[in-house]
Motif scaffolding. Structure first.
Motif, PDB file in Angstrom:
ATOM      1  N   ILE A 140      -8.420  -0.115   7.392  1.00 16.08           N
ATOM      2  CA  ILE A 140      -8.251  -1.539   7.131  1.00 16.08           C
ATOM      3  C   ILE A 140      -6.811  -1.934   7.453  1.00 16.08           C
ATOM      4  CG2 ILE A 140     -10.023  -1.568   5.332  1.00 16.08           C
ATOM      5  CD1 ILE A 140      -7.693  -1.998   3.326  1.00 16.08           C
ATOM      6  N   SER A 141      -6.642  -3.176   7.867  1.00 16.94           N
ATOM      7  CA  SER A 141      -5.289  -3.660   8.147  1.00 16.94           C
ATOM      8  C   SER A 141      -5.224  -5.150   7.822  1.00 16.94           C
ATOM      9  CB  SER A 141      -4.950  -3.415   9.618  1.00 16.94           C
ATOM     10  OG  SER A 141      -3.711  -4.018   9.896  1.00 16.94           O
TER      11      SER A 141
ATOM     12  N   SER B  84      -2.964  -1.924   2.250  1.00 19.32           N
ATOM     13  CA  SER B  84      -3.838  -1.409   3.312  1.00 19.32           C
ATOM     14  C   SER B  84      -3.459   0.020   3.660  1.00 19.32           C
ATOM     15  CB  SER B  84      -3.715  -2.253   4.579  1.00 19.32           C
ATOM     16  OG  SER B  84      -3.885  -3.587   4.292  1.00 19.32           O
ATOM     17  N   ASP B  85      -2.132   0.265   3.826  1.00 23.55           N
ATOM     18  CA  ASP B  85      -1.683   1.607   4.210  1.00 23.55           C
ATOM     19  C   ASP B  85      -2.052   2.618   3.141  1.00 23.55           C
ATOM     20  OD1 ASP B  85      -0.716   0.477   6.437  1.00 23.55           O
ATOM     21  OD2 ASP B  85       1.399   0.487   5.843  1.00 23.55           O
TER      22      ASP B  85
ATOM     23  N   SER C  92      -4.533   5.824   3.587  1.00 19.32           N
ATOM     24  CA  SER C  92      -4.186   7.236   3.378  1.00 19.32           C
ATOM     25  C   SER C  92      -5.102   7.853   2.321  1.00 19.32           C
ATOM     26  CB  SER C  92      -2.701   7.419   3.033  1.00 19.32           C
ATOM     27  OG  SER C  92      -2.469   7.014   1.737  1.00 19.32           O
ATOM     28  N   LEU C  93      -5.521   7.044   1.340  1.00 19.29           N
ATOM     29  CA  LEU C  93      -6.486   7.538   0.353  1.00 19.29           C
ATOM     30  C   LEU C  93      -7.809   7.890   1.038  1.00 19.29           C
ATOM     31  CD1 LEU C  93      -7.190   7.717  -2.808  1.00 19.29           C
ATOM     32  CD2 LEU C  93      -8.281   5.530  -2.438  1.00 19.29           C
ATOM     33  N   LEU C  94      -8.201   6.998   1.980  1.00 27.07           N
ATOM     34  CA  LEU C  94      -9.443   7.200   2.714  1.00 27.07           C
ATOM     35  C   LEU C  94      -9.373   8.493   3.539  1.00 27.07           C
ATOM     36  CD1 LEU C  94     -11.788   5.203   2.788  1.00 27.07           C
ATOM     37  CD2 LEU C  94     -11.010   4.478   5.020  1.00 27.07           C
TER      38      LEU C  94
ATOM     39  N   ARG D 166     -11.724  11.609   3.234  1.00 27.32           N
ATOM     40  CA  ARG D 166     -12.514  12.128   4.347  1.00 27.32           C
ATOM     41  C   ARG D 166     -12.255  13.606   4.559  1.00 27.32           C
ATOM     42  NH1 ARG D 166     -11.136   6.957   7.853  1.00 27.32           N
ATOM     43  NH2 ARG D 166     -12.837   5.622   7.177  1.00 27.32           N
ATOM     44  N   SER D 167     -10.950  13.975   4.486  1.00 33.15           N
ATOM     45  CA  SER D 167     -10.647  15.393   4.737  1.00 33.15           C
ATOM     46  C   SER D 167     -11.226  16.249   3.618  1.00 33.15           C
ATOM     47  CB  SER D 167      -9.146  15.583   4.943  1.00 33.15           C
ATOM     48  OG  SER D 167      -8.584  16.290   3.918  1.00 33.15           O
ATOM     49  N   ALA D 168     -11.212  15.707   2.363  1.00 28.36           N
ATOM     50  CA  ALA D 168     -11.818  16.462   1.256  1.00 28.36           C
ATOM     51  C   ALA D 168     -13.313  16.610   1.491  1.00 28.36           C
ATOM     52  CB  ALA D 168     -11.567  15.741  -0.065  1.00 28.36           C
TER      53      ALA D 168
END
Ligand code: ADP
Length: 519
Positions: A264-265, A276-277, A281-283, A287-289
Motif C-alpha cells: 500500500i502507498s 503505509s511503510d 514491512s509488517l506485511l 508473508r515471510s513467516a
C-alpha cells in the motif's frame, strides 16, 4: 431511570397488546431485549461519532471560533454601555451644575414661582425622560416634576450626604436610571458652607440599554453566521484531512482480499506514508513467516514420509517374493525397525522444537554446576564416541555455576558434541570440549577434527531439516533438527552461538551463555 421506564406499561402499549392478543412474558422480554439492543447500538454509534477525527476537529473549530467571538462581544458591549453611562452622567451633571447655581442665585428654595427655572425644569425632564426633585435644608421636597412627593420629607442617604457637603451619583442597572444628588449653594461660596438645599435628578438610561440589547442581538446573529461558516469550513477541512486515512483503510482492506505481492502507498501526508511503510514491512514479515511455515510443513511431511516409503518398499518386496528366505525376512525386518526408530527420532525432535517455539515456553531455571553437567554429557556420549573411534577431550579451566535450564542446555550441548562425533573422520579423530568463564558469561567451545562444513553452507546449518550431505546425514541417523533445537535453547538463555569450519579439517562451535539469567 431509563431502566424503570422500560417496566412501565403505557396505555397505548396495552391496547396494542390487546389487539394482537395477549402478549406472553417472553414476548415482553423479547421486546425489552430488542429495545435495549437498539439503545446499545445507538450509544455505540454516538460513541463512534464522538471518537471520529471529523467530529473532534469540528468541535474544536467551533470552540475556537465561538469563545473568542463571545469574549470580544461581551467586552465590547460592556465597555460601550459603561462609556455611554459615563458620558450621560457627565453631561447631565454639567447641566445640573448650572441649574443648581441658578436655583441658588434666584433663591428658588424660598420662591418656586420662577418663570425662568420652571420652564428649564420642563425642558430638562423632557430631554432626559427624567425627574427633578428639589429639597430645602430640612429635606422637605419643595419641587417634584412628577408632582408626587411635593411637601413630603426625604432624608435618604444621598440627600444626607449632599447636605453634609459631598455630592453623589449612581447608576441603577436594574431600573435603568442615573441618579445625581447636588448641593444648591451660592456660586460665590466656593467652600460649600452655605448649603441651601439639594437638587436630585433621575435620568432614564433605557435608550442606552435598548442600544446595548440591539448590539447584543446583532452580535448573536454574527456569531450564528460565524458558527455556520465554521461548521461548513470544518466539514470541508475534516473531509480533506480524513480522506488519506480512509484511503489507508480501504487500501488495507483491499490487501486482505487480494493479498499476493501487493503493497500500500498513501503519500498524501508524511504520516500516512509512514503508516503505509510500517504496514508494508509488517506485511513482508507476515508473508515471510507464512512462507517459512509452509516450507516447514512441507519439509516435515517429506521427512516423515521418507521412512514410511522405505518401510513400504521393504514390506512390499517381502510380500511379493514367495521364495523369501528367513534370513531375508530378518534383514528386512531389521531395516524396517531402524526406519521406525528414525521416524520416532524425527517426531521427538519436532515435538521438542515446537515446544520451544511456543511463546509461552518457559525455562526451568536452576543454579547448575556447568562442569558437572558437561562431564555427565561426555560420560553419556563416550560409548558412541568409542564406537566411532573418536576421542572426547574435556578442558575445564575453572569451576562454573550458572542459572540455566539444565535439561534444555544439556540437549543443546549434546547435539553439538554428537555432531562432532557423527561428522568426524571415518578413520577416527577427536572432539575437544573446553569450558571457561568470566564475571558475566561462561564460554564453551566444541572443536572436532571432522569433515568440516563448506563456507557457503555454514549460515544454513541452523535451519530446520537443513543437511549439508542429506544421504550421509540420513545414513548416520540425523534428522536435520538438532542444531535448530540447539540454537533455540541458547537463544532462550539469551546466549550466542558462532561456527567456524574448514572442509577436511574440522569445525568449532563457540557458545556464550550469561551466568545470571535475566527475565
Ligand atoms: P543432523 O541431525 O542432520 O545432524 P543438525 O541440525 O544437527 O542435523 O545439523 C545440520 C547439518 O549440519 C548436518 O546435517 C551436517 O551436514 C552439518 N553439521 C552439523 N555439525 C557438523 C559438524 N560438527 N561437522 C560437519 N558438519 C556438521
Amino acid at each position: 431511570m431509563a431502566k424503570k421506564a422500560e417496566n412501565i406499561i403505557l396505555p397505548s402499549d396495552e391496547n396494542e397488546a390487546d389487539r394482537k392478543g395477549k402478549a406472553s412474558p417472553e414476548d415482553a422480554g423479547e421486546a425489552g431485549g430488542k429495545k435495549s439492543r437498539k439503545r446499545k447500538r445507538r450509544v455505540k454509534k454516538a460513541r463512534r461519532t464522538r471518537r471520529s477525527i471529523r467530529s473532534r476537529l469540528m468541535f474544536l473549530l467551533v470552540i475556537m471560533g465561538i469563545v473568542p467571538a463571545a469574549v470580544v462581544e461581551m467586552v465590547t458591549i460592556h465597555s460601550y454601555e459603561s462609556r455611554a453611562i459615563e458620558q450621560r452622567t457627565v453631561t447631565v451633571r454639567s447641566q445640573c451644575n448650572a441649574l443648581a447655581d441658578q436655583l441658588a442665585t434666584r433663591d428658588y428654595i424660598n420662591n418656586q414661582d420662577d418663570d425662568v427655572i420652571n420652564p428649564e425644569f420642563d425642558m430638562l425632564t423632557s430631554i432626559y425622560q427624567g425627574r427633578i426633585v428639589v429639597m430645602n435644608r430640612d429635606g422637605k421636597i419643595i419641587k417634584d416634576t412628577y408632582n408626587l412627593d411635593t411637601g413630603k420629607y426625604s432624608l435618604s442617604e444621598e440627600v444626607q450626604q449632599c447636605l453634609r457637603g459631598s455630592e453623589t451619583s449612581h447608576y441603577d442597572d436594574e431600573n435603568q436610571f442615573i441618579e445625581i444628588a447636588m448641593m444648591i449653594t451660592n456660586p460665590s461660596n466656593t467652600n460649600n458652607t452655605d448649603i441651601q438645599g439639594v437638587l436630585l435628578i433621575s435620568v432614564s438610561t433605557s435608550e442606552i440599554h435598548a442600544n446595548t440589547v440591539a448590539l447584543e442581538q446583532q452580535g448573536l446573529m454574527m456569531m450564528a453566521v460565524v458558527i455556520i461558516l465554521i461548521l461548513i469550513l470544518g466539514y470541508i477541512l475534516s473531509s480533506v484531512l480524513v480522506k488519506p486515512l480512509l484511503k489507508i483503510t480501504s487500501a488495507i482492506e483491499g490487501i486482505e482480499v487480494g493479498y499476493e505481492d501487493e503493497k500500500i502507498s498513501v503519500p498524501d501526508y508524511r504520516e500516512t506514508q509512514l503508516i503505509s511503510d510500517a504496514f508494508n514491512s509488517l506485511l513482508k514479515r507476515q508473508r515471510s513467516a507464512d512462507e517459512t511455515k509452509e516450507e516447514f510443513v512441507s519439509n516435515v511431511s517429506h521427512e516423515l514420509k521418507t521412512p514410511l516409503a522405505s518401510m513400504k518398499v521393504l514390506s512390499d518386496s517381502l510380500n511379493q517374493d514367495p521364495n523369501a528366505s528367513l534370513e531375508m525376512y530378518k534383514e528386512f525386518m531389521q531395516d524396517i525397525s531402524s526406519e521406525i526408530d528414525r521416524e520416532n527420532r524425527i517426531i521427538t525432535d519436532l515435538l521438542t522444537l515446537v515446544r520451544m517455539d511456543k511463546k509461552a515456553a518457559r525455562l526451568n531455571i536452576t543454579e547448575t554446576n556447568i562442569n558437572q553437567e558437561m562431564e555427565g554429557i561426555i560420560k553419556r556420549l563416550t560409548p558412541i564416541a568409542d564406537k566411532a573411534n573418536v576421542r572426547l577431550i574435556f578442558d575445564s579451566f575453572r569451576p562454573i555455576t550458572a542459572e540455566v535450564d539444565e535439561v534444555k542446555l544439556t540437549q543443546a550441548f549434546t547435539n553439538i558434541i554428537e555432531n562432532g562425533i557423527k561428522y568426524n573422520n571415518p578413520d577416527g579423530g577427536w572432539v575437544r570440549i573446553s569450558l571457561n568463564a568470566d564475571r558475566k558469561y561462561f564460554y564453551t567451545t566444541i572443536t572436532d577434527s571432522g569433515i568440516g562444513i563448506p563456507e557457503d553452507q555454514i549460515s544454513h546449518i541452523f535451519d530446520r531439516f537443513y543437511r549439508v550431505d542429506k544421504s550421509h546425514s540420513r545414513e548416520i541417523g540425523g534428522t536435520g533438527l538438532g542444531l535448530a533445537i540447539t540454537r533455540q535453547a541458547i537463544a532462550m538463555h539469551r546466549g550466542a552461538i558462532r561456527v567456524s569450519s574448514e572442509v577436511g579439517k574440522g569445525t568449532t562451535f563457540s557458545i556464550r551463555i550469561p551466568l545470571i539469567y535475566v527475565v
